[in-house]
Every structure is written in C-alpha cells, then in structure tokens.
Design an enzyme around this catalytic site. Structure first.
Site, mmCIF file in Angstrom:
data_model
loop_
_atom_site.group_PDB
_atom_site.id
_atom_site.type_symbol
_atom_site.label_atom_id
_atom_site.label_comp_id
_atom_site.label_asym_id
_atom_site.label_seq_id
_atom_site.Cartn_x
_atom_site.Cartn_y
_atom_site.Cartn_z
ATOM 1 N N GLU A 118 0.815 -1.166 0.080
ATOM 2 C CA GLU A 118 -0.118 0.187 0.124
ATOM 3 C C GLU A 118 0.765 1.232 0.168
ATOM 4 O OE1 GLU A 118 -3.347 0.282 0.128
ATOM 5 O OE2 GLU A 118 -4.015 -1.955 0.501
ATOM 6 N N HIS A 141 -3.465 2.421 8.700
ATOM 7 C CA HIS A 141 -4.658 1.800 8.216
ATOM 8 C C HIS A 141 -4.867 0.510 8.847
ATOM 9 C CE1 HIS A 141 -7.441 -0.587 6.046
ATOM 10 N NE2 HIS A 141 -6.724 -1.639 5.726
#
Ligand code: 2HA
Ligand code: ZN
Length: 268
Positions: A118, A141
């Site tokens: 990511e 996250h």
C-alpha cells in the site's frame, strides 16, 4: 547496528510505531498481516543518514510525488504482522529514502524489508499533507471490528450519519475526533479508486471508514492517528453494547453536542 542507535528522537518515533502496532493487535484489529503504518521521519534525519548507502535496488513508486523529494519514511514491511512489528520494528519494517526524481525510492535501514504494497497510496497522502503545509506525519490503516461491522449497514453510510451517532455516545469522541468520520464506499483494496477517494476525503476528515474493510487515519504522529481511531471505536462499542442490551441508545442531544463544541472550541 541499527540506524536508531545514538538517535533518540528517531528511535522514539519508531518505538511509538511498535507500541501502536501492539495496540492494533491486542484490539483484534490486525489479523495476520492486516493494516499498515507509515511515518514521515524526515524531521529526525541527520547528515550521516543522508549519506547512508542504499541497501536495495532503486524501486519505482508508480507515480511522481513532487513534495516528497529527499523525504524519509518508516514503513511497515509487506506481508509483515503487526504483532511481530510490536516487538521487532526494524525487522518488520524499514526506512526508505525518496530519490530526487520523486518517483522512486531505496531502502536504507536496517534490513532490506520491502515496504507495504500500500506504499503508493500512503505516500500519496503524505505528499498531499506536505503540499497543504500540514503538521501531520503519520498514517495508519487498520481493521477495527465494531466500526467495520457498522459499515455493513447502508443506514450508517450517509454523510456524517455515523459521525453524529458516534459523537453522541460519549463527550470525548467529539472533543478528540472533532472532524468526525468520513465514509468511502466499498472499493477494491489497493486500487487507485480507493486511494483517490481516500485522499479526497482526508481533506475534510482525519479518519475515514472504508466500507466493509477498515479505517485510514492521519495524525501528528502514529499515536495521534491511533487515538482518533480508538475514540471512534469506543463510541461504536457503546452503541453496539446498548443495542445488545436491547435498546436504542439515547445519545447526547444536539444541544449538548453544541455546548461541547463551544466549551472546547471545536470546528463543527
Ligand atoms: O496491508 O490491510 O488493506 C494489509 C491491508 C490492506
Ligand atoms: Zn486492510
């Protein structure tokens, strides 16, 4: 030898990441390799770090991020577990240097642990934060159980519907997550659509909820980003506990919430 040796300020930042990674795991929000953390550590970088030789090949980010030239980030490693990172942050994450072309990077320490898949979306957020002159240096996250559960019901997904419910559960939530919770309709994990929608929503909120997946938060440091997720999650638990006892929680009234905003000088 670690890059953290003799650098207490940088060490403290990485230790905060490890502490938060432990909380994510203990909360049940970070199964397997779930979740990601990236921290812009450029403020803690000295000339000796700038002179350090890369320990990886040059890797492409996949996009050009003009504000990240010469920046340094601590990044969780791809496939690594939060529960492992909590104990060994430099074996389950690494420090990278963004190169002068602003579209590639190298790993500089401690080991050649490849950053999270990511990375492009996290770096895009950091690029945008610098562009805006923001003091925020960390993004997190994770998969908080109650908030994700609530995202499975469309009635909570209208703009600021969930924000108002969560704010009304306990006064602290409005005080410590004063912008509320942004909502991102379901998108494929890792997709450009998800990254773009997140970037846009983070202009108005510090924490956004990815429908049926998790949250993405930004903050001054990793602890600040975690705290905001934590207070929202606490409110979600109170809501769900009330429902489990068989009643709809009353919630603080709109007047009581306005009173809070005035007393604490809150933006909304
Ligand atoms: O990196 O949680 O959604 C693991 C994730 C991606
Ligand atoms: Zn996820």
């Amino acid at each position: 030898m670690s890059i953290l040796d003799g650098r207490p300020a940088l060490k403290a930042e990485v230790e905060k990441v490890a502490e938060v990674a432990g909380y994510l795991w203990q909360n049940g929000w970070a199964e397997r390799n779930g979740g990601n953390i990236t921290v812009n550590v450029t403020d803690y970088v000295d000339d000796a770090i700038r002179a350090m030789k890369p320990i990886s090949e040059v890797k492409q980010i996949g996009k050009q991020l003009k504000n990240l030239k010469g920046c340094y980030f601590y990044c969780k490693g791809t496939g690594k577990r939060m529960r492992d990172l909590a104990r060994w942050p430099m074996d389950n994450g690494s420090i990278i240097r963004i190169l002068d072309d602003c579209s590639s990077y190298v790993i500089i320490a401690d080991n050649a642990v490849m950053p999270t898949s990511e990375l492009p979306s996290h770096l895009t957020v950091h690029d945008h934060l610098i562009e805006k002159g923001s003091k925020y240096r960390a993004t997190v996250h994770t998969h908080p159980i109650e908030l994700v559960a609530m995202s499975h019901n469309k009635k909570f997904l209208g703009k600021d519907v969930l924000t108002n419910i969560l704010w009304s559960m306990i006064p602290e939530t409005k005080a410590f997550c004063p912008l509320g919770l942004g909502i991102i309709p379901y998108q494929l994990p890792g997709s450009n659509q998800l990254a773009d929608a997140t970037l846009k929503e983070l202009d108005d909120y510090d924490v956004v909820l990815w429908e049926k997946h998790g949250v993405f938060a930004q903050g001054l440091d990793v602890m600040d980003a975690f705290d905001q997720i934590d207070v929202l999650s606490k409110s979600a638990k109170i809501y769900i506990d009330s429902k489990a006892m068989g009643f709809e929680p009353e919630g603080m009234s709109q007047e009581q919430m306005k009173e809070m905003s005035k007393a604490f000088n809150l933006p909304k």
